[in-house]
Design an enzyme around this catalytic site. Structure first.
Site, PDB file in Angstrom:
ATOM      1  N   THR A 238       0.836  -1.209   0.000  1.00  0.00           N
ATOM      2  CA  THR A 238       0.000   0.000   0.000  1.00  0.00           C
ATOM      3  C   THR A 238       0.863   1.249   0.000  1.00  0.00           C
ATOM      4  O   THR A 238       0.646   2.181  -0.779  1.00  0.00           O
ATOM      5  CB  THR A 238      -0.949   0.001   1.208  1.00  0.00           C
ATOM      6  OG1 THR A 238      -1.903  -1.048   1.051  1.00  0.00           O
ATOM      7  CG2 THR A 238      -1.690   1.327   1.326  1.00  0.00           C
TER       8      THR A 238
ATOM      9  N   ASN B 238      -6.418  -9.060  -6.847  1.00  0.00           N
ATOM     10  CA  ASN B 238      -6.489  -9.579  -5.484  1.00  0.00           C
ATOM     11  C   ASN B 238      -7.789 -10.284  -5.163  1.00  0.00           C
ATOM     12  O   ASN B 238      -7.877 -11.008  -4.171  1.00  0.00           O
ATOM     13  CB  ASN B 238      -6.272  -8.442  -4.480  1.00  0.00           C
ATOM     14  CG  ASN B 238      -7.336  -7.361  -4.595  1.00  0.00           C
ATOM     15  OD1 ASN B 238      -7.454  -6.718  -5.642  1.00  0.00           O
ATOM     16  ND2 ASN B 238      -8.089  -7.132  -3.545  1.00  0.00           N
TER      17      ASN B 238
ATOM     18  N   GLN C  22       0.094  -9.515  -5.138  1.00  0.00           N
ATOM     19  CA  GLN C  22      -0.475 -10.860  -5.224  1.00  0.00           C
ATOM     20  C   GLN C  22       0.350 -11.781  -6.116  1.00  0.00           C
ATOM     21  O   GLN C  22       0.218 -13.004  -6.025  1.00  0.00           O
ATOM     22  CB  GLN C  22      -1.917 -10.786  -5.745  1.00  0.00           C
ATOM     23  CG  GLN C  22      -2.894 -10.095  -4.822  1.00  0.00           C
ATOM     24  CD  GLN C  22      -3.277 -10.937  -3.617  1.00  0.00           C
ATOM     25  OE1 GLN C  22      -3.017 -12.135  -3.565  1.00  0.00           O
ATOM     26  NE2 GLN C  22      -3.906 -10.314  -2.630  1.00  0.00           N
TER      27      GLN C  22
ATOM     28  N   SER D 279       5.001  -6.905  -1.580  1.00  0.00           N
ATOM     29  CA  SER D 279       4.636  -7.081  -0.182  1.00  0.00           C
ATOM     30  C   SER D 279       5.130  -8.428   0.302  1.00  0.00           C
ATOM     31  O   SER D 279       5.171  -9.394  -0.465  1.00  0.00           O
ATOM     32  CB  SER D 279       3.108  -6.990  -0.016  1.00  0.00           C
ATOM     33  OG  SER D 279       2.749  -7.167   1.342  1.00  0.00           O
TER      34      SER D 279
ATOM     35  N   THR E 248      13.515   4.615  10.490  1.00  0.00           N
ATOM     36  CA  THR E 248      14.418   3.527  10.842  1.00  0.00           C
ATOM     37  C   THR E 248      13.978   2.234  10.166  1.00  0.00           C
ATOM     38  O   THR E 248      12.813   1.845  10.251  1.00  0.00           O
ATOM     39  CB  THR E 248      14.449   3.325  12.371  1.00  0.00           C
ATOM     40  OG1 THR E 248      14.884   4.526  12.985  1.00  0.00           O
ATOM     41  CG2 THR E 248      15.363   2.173  12.752  1.00  0.00           C
TER      42      THR E 248
ATOM     43  N   CYS F 164     -10.885  -2.625   2.052  1.00  0.00           N
ATOM     44  CA  CYS F 164     -11.116  -1.234   1.651  1.00  0.00           C
ATOM     45  C   CYS F 164     -12.575  -0.965   1.282  1.00  0.00           C
ATOM     46  O   CYS F 164     -12.993   0.183   1.162  1.00  0.00           O
ATOM     47  CB  CYS F 164     -10.230  -0.899   0.459  1.00  0.00           C
ATOM     48  SG  CYS F 164      -8.521  -1.377   0.697  1.00  0.00           S
TER      49      CYS F 164
END
Length: 390
Positions: free
Chosen positions: A84, A161, A189, A209, A247, A334
């Site tokens: 995202t 997705n 995906q 991801s 970080t 969402c």
């Protein structure tokens, strides 16, 4: 980018069929991360002592391993908190660096793409959303027809997705290159399941991801073409070549790389196994529930995805009956409970979208699990009033 299950309250015996929402960390990934939670706890930006140097070295090794997985040099990979954030950095960052223009995407994209595009529209950019066919796919001809002299950026996800279909990225990339247009793709995906080499596909910005491929939540990456213009979304420390301050989470980065290595090692065998089970699931549901609808093309599709609708069924009753037995999804987090925008974009009615199931299989799914899922769905459909053969 976490899709939410319609089956929120689960009994301990519920079968897991929601591996596109997220995946459990593989044991190998947990083992790889373990030292960096405690013993090797240094900040990778603190290179004046052993703890910091050890963390920095671990990050560099992981960055190299991940970049090799997508066939690029390490400096082209920027770590983010997930796909995202990578999508936001790619779309908002690149468009704002350009200043103005026309953007193209697809109506079935994840909201992690659609919502940044809406923001850019508020900032003065024009946006065109292509409507896919009933199979969920757009054609190269559609993209070509939508391009104007002002088009600057196109965003098309590699694998959907919800319905799992695979867009023709290489053909779309050829078109974008010919028109000197930037191509972004949400690969969350697809990464770990499909070969993803952005240069070979003509993709300039690729979002990744970890938690979709048995890695940890909270880490992702954006892969950039060299010298592409990106305006950062946050400032405060200059990390990640000034594009993403903060970080670096060493343990998560190490886990991301471990998950990617494992996925690539298992890719062919796992894909073959999951496709066999997915086809078993689809064939069993067709036999038990004549009239069940497949959402999206069966091919090209992710091997572990099946998305179905049961016409004439009350969606709430269907999911309520299924909840104690099966952990599954009906859409994306969402959507906030609204019927799937993806299914409605490919022509399903609101009622059909409500009475849909996204069934996604995992590396531990068995033939027996599939048989049990077929029975659970059949029973839930009957309880919800499904009439076979409608």
């Amino acid at each position: 980018m976490i899709a939410t299950s319609a089956c929120i309250v689960l009994s301990g015996s519920a079968l897991a069929f929601d591996f596109q929402a997220t995946t459990p960390c593989a044991a190998e990934v947990v083992e790889a991360m373990a030292p960096f939670w405690s013993a090797d706890w240094g900040n990778p930006s603190s290179r004046q002592h052993r703890l910091g140097l050890s963390a920095s070295a671990a990050v560099n090794v992981a960055r190299r391993q991940l970049s090799e997985a997508v066939g690029v040099s390490p400096e082209r990979l920027v770590f983010t908190s997930g796909a995202t954030e990578a999508n936001n950095l790619a779309l908002l960052g690149h468009a704002r660096a350009l200043g103005s223009g026309h953007l193209i995407s697809v109506a079935t994209e994840h909201h992690a793409v659609l919502d940044p595009l809406q923001q850019l529209q508020r900032e003065g950019f024009s946006v065109t959303l292509l409507t896919p066919g009933p199979d969920g796919l757009i054609s190269p001809e559609q993209l070509e027809a939508a391009i104007t002299p002002e088009t600057r950026l196109v965003s098309v996800m590699a694998a959907n997705n919800e319905i799992g279909v695979l867009q023709p990225l290489e053909q779309l990339g050829t078109i974008c290159r010919r028109h000197c247009i930037t191509l972004h793709s949400d690969g969350a995906q697809a990464f770990g399941t499909l070969p993803l080499n952005p240069d070979a596909l003509g993709v300039d910005l690729l979002s990744l991801s970890a938690h979709k491929l048995y890695g940890p939540k909270g880490i992702g990456a954006l892969v950039l073409r060299e010298d592409i213009a990106i305006e950062p979304l946050q400032w405060g420390g200059g990390q990640e070549a000034g594009l993403r301050a903060g970080t670096l989470p060493t343990a998560l980065i190490v886990g991301f790389a471990a998950a990617a290595r494992l996925a690539l090692q298992e890719q062919d065998q796992r894909n073959s196994h999951l496709q066999h089970l997915r086809d078993q699931l689809w064939e069993g549901l067709q036999q038990r529930l004549p009239g069940v609808l497949l959402n999206g093309a069966l091919q090209p599709r992710l091997p572990h995805n099946l998305n179905i609708s049961l016409p004439g069924v009350n969606g709430s009753r269907l999911h309520r009956a299924l909840r104690p037995h099966l952990a599954c999804s009906s859409g994306s987090a969402c959507s906030n409970g609204a019927p799937s925008h993806v299914l409605q974009a490919i022509g399903r009615s609101r009622a059909e979208a409500e009475a849909s199931l996204r069934l996604s299989l995992g590396r531990e799914t068995t033939t027996d699990d599939v048989d049990q899922a077929i029975t659970a769905i059949t029973d839930a459909a009957a309880a919800a009033g499904f009439l076979s053969g409608r």
